[in-house]
Scaffold this active site. Structure first.
Site, PDB file in Angstrom:
ATOM      1  N   LYS A 247       0.822  -1.214   0.000  1.00 40.77           N
ATOM      2  CA  LYS A 247       0.000   0.000   0.000  1.00 40.77           C
ATOM      3  C   LYS A 247       0.854   1.260   0.000  1.00 40.77           C
ATOM      4  CE  LYS A 247      -4.330  -1.499   0.301  1.00 40.77           C
ATOM      5  NZ  LYS A 247      -5.634  -0.978  -0.041  1.00 40.77           N
TER       6      LYS A 247
ATOM      7  N   ASP B  90      -8.576   0.377   6.743  1.00 42.85           N
ATOM      8  CA  ASP B  90      -8.542  -0.612   7.815  1.00 42.85           C
ATOM      9  C   ASP B  90      -7.098  -0.845   8.237  1.00 42.85           C
ATOM     10  OD1 ASP B  90      -8.332  -1.893   5.315  1.00 42.85           O
ATOM     11  OD2 ASP B  90     -10.390  -2.636   5.503  1.00 42.85           O
TER      12      ASP B  90
HETATM   13  C1  PLP Z   1      -2.160  -6.220   2.963  1.00 40.98           C
HETATM   14  C2  PLP Z   1      -3.317  -5.995   2.064  1.00 40.98           C
HETATM   15  N1  PLP Z   1      -3.522  -6.827   1.041  1.00 40.98           N
HETATM   16  C3  PLP Z   1      -4.553  -6.665   0.190  1.00 40.98           C
HETATM   17  C4  PLP Z   1      -5.457  -5.622   0.343  1.00 40.98           C
HETATM   18  C5  PLP Z   1      -6.599  -5.504  -0.616  1.00 40.98           C
HETATM   19  O1  PLP Z   1      -6.524  -4.397  -1.441  1.00 40.98           O
HETATM   20  P1  PLP Z   1      -7.836  -3.798  -2.130  1.00 40.98           P
HETATM   21  O2  PLP Z   1      -8.719  -3.295  -1.040  1.00 40.98           O
HETATM   22  O3  PLP Z   1      -7.310  -2.737  -3.005  1.00 40.98           O
HETATM   23  O4  PLP Z   1      -8.479  -4.910  -2.895  1.00 40.98           O
HETATM   24  C6  PLP Z   1      -5.281  -4.728   1.402  1.00 40.98           C
HETATM   25  C7  PLP Z   1      -6.200  -3.599   1.595  1.00 40.98           C
HETATM   26  O5  PLP Z   1      -6.152  -2.898   2.566  1.00 40.98           O
HETATM   27  C8  PLP Z   1      -4.185  -4.915   2.284  1.00 40.98           C
HETATM   28  O6  PLP Z   1      -3.970  -4.079   3.319  1.00 40.98           O
END
Ligand code: PLP
Length: 424
Positions: free
Chosen positions: A88, A137
């Site tokens: 992220k 989150d």
């Molecule tokens: C570690 C991690 N992986 C995957 C995701 C999923 O990403 P998205 O909400 O863009 O599908 C998130 C989202 O917060 C995340 O924090």
């Protein structure tokens, strides 16, 4: 937190084969309006110049490939991505930079604004008056707060009530104000948007909705830096046959899907989206044939995936680009975390050095292991013995306390190979 012994065979995934998937479709103007090679080039040039930038490792996991009965598993390990320990970092901070550059240019016309200008505070008299707001989150808020600190503006981050104290503290560490919203992630999104409208703040959200597309597009384009790294790191003669990617609002899987689609066209791998059973908005959208809400209560250990509504931009790519949708129980993620931590250890590890993967970070891998352990799903997904699967380990131990409770050892101990027996 389950302490009983769990295995992939006790984690039955739900599988839906996307009837709208169109592998022959060329990556056309409507997709390119969302994610494009040209916009990727800009993101790569920018993010690649940030201090501390380095491609994260792509690791081969032969033990888990053997266990899954396939040829190869590659794990793109985002646990070392900048100081944030999750992919992220590439999205939110990049969107903050683009937004501030646009706003400064609007107020001080004629001069192109660079990241360095903002870092050294050349336009601080402007940026100090601006505030970015977002809902999160955990990881996205950390990225936005980091970007706001580095590029010099104020930041307010809205978190759902289930957000752990560790994740809140990590956001505050970058100087952001954290507001706890009494409700799930999607309520935090709405509250951030409402407060921002009232206060004249700028929303930097990773999810898009009607009337709000530009910033989330920048966020997704930032993620494609990770995808391009993986393309470069994969052996040229061994393209993956499958990619398993976890989804929350869907921006991550859409970024991976779109970039692979544009790069490899019809030769792209079979694309499998993985979500928690209880937060299945992408799965439900595939069934409905249009954006739909999760039917679960969003209660999942995979905190980053606890989203009830899809991002419209993400759905526009996944609607035809995703071949399959899977949902898994929380135990699937717990098993995958423990297996990664187990490294070479007999019977439990992945066959290499111990790896630290967080609850949401391992979900794509967990989807693969759960699917491979169930003959019907395995066959439906075409996981034949010469299948080669790419997964994205999107976070390390972004909440070390939660990590230790699940694995039985601290992330530091795991990284050093000092894993306690209690953890397995
Ligand atoms: C570690 C991690 N992986 C995957 C995701 C999923 O990403 P998205 O909400 O863009 O599908 C998130 C989202 O917060 C995340 O924090």
């Amino acid at each position: 937190m389950p302490h009983h012994t769990v295995s992939p065979s006790s984690c039955l995934p739900r599988h839906y084969s996307n009837p709208k998937a169109d592998h022959e479709r060329v990556y056309g103007p409507s997709e390119r309006a969302i994610l494009s090679r040209a916009a990727f080039d800009e993101a790569m040039a920018e993010i690649g110049a940030w201090p501390g930038y380095a491609p994260t490792p792509l690791r081969s996991l032969p033990g888990l490939a053997r266990e899954a009965g396939i040829d190869r598993v590659w794990y793109k390990d985002e646990s070392t991505r900048f100081a944030l320990g999750s992919f992220k970092a590439l999205g939110g901070a990049y969107a903050v930079l683009r937004l501030l550059a646009r706003e400064v240019t609007a107020r001080v016309p004629g001069v192109p604004v660079t990241a360095l200008d903002l870092v050294v505070g050349r336009y601080a008299q402007v940026t100090r008056t601006l505030t970015v707001a977002t809902a999160t989150d955990g990881n996205h808020g950390r990225s936005v707060a980091w970007g706001a600190q580095v590029f010099g503006c104020n930041c307010v981050v809205y978190v759902p009530s289930v957000c752990t104290p560790g994740r809140r503290a990590a956001i505050e560490a970058y100087g952001a104000r954290v507001v706890v919203v009494d409700g799930p992630y999607d309520d935090a999104v709405r509250r951030a948007a409402a407060d921002a409208a009232e206060q004249g703040w700028f929303v930097v959200s990773d999810t898009s909705y009607t009337g709000y597309m530009d910033v989330p597009r920048d966020v997704m384009q930032g993620y494609t830096v990770m995808v391009e790294e993986a393309i470069t790191q994969l052996p040229a003669s061994e393209r993956p046959t499958h990619v398993f990617v976890q989804g929350g609002v869907g921006a991550l899987p859409a970024a991976v899907c779109g970039h692979l689609w544009e790069s490899w066209g019809r030769q792209r791998p079979r694309f499998v989206v993985v979500e928690p059973h209880n937060a299945d908005c992408l799965y439900q959208s595939a069934i409905a044939g249009r954006p739909a809400r999760s039917q679960g209560d969003l209660d999942t250990v995979m905190a980053g995936l606890a989203c009830g509504e899809v991002s419209l931009l993400a759905w526009a790519i996944l609607e035809r680009g995703a071949d399959d949708f899977l949902t898994i129980p929380d135990d699937g993620a717990i098993i995958a975390m423990r297996k990664l931590a187990g490294g070479k250890s007999a019977g439990s590890g992945q066959g290499g050095r111990p790896l630290v993967g967080g609850e949401s970070g391992v979900a794509g891998l967990a989807g693969l292991l759960c699917a491979a352990a169930h003959e019907e799903v395995r066959m439906a997904l075409g996981l034949v013995p010469d299948a080669r699967v790419l997964v994205f380990g999107t976070e390390g131990a972004t909440d070390p306390e939660v990590y230790e409770r699940i694995v039985g050892s601290s992330p530091e101990m795991v990284a050093e190979g000092l894993i306690s027996a209690a953890g397995r």
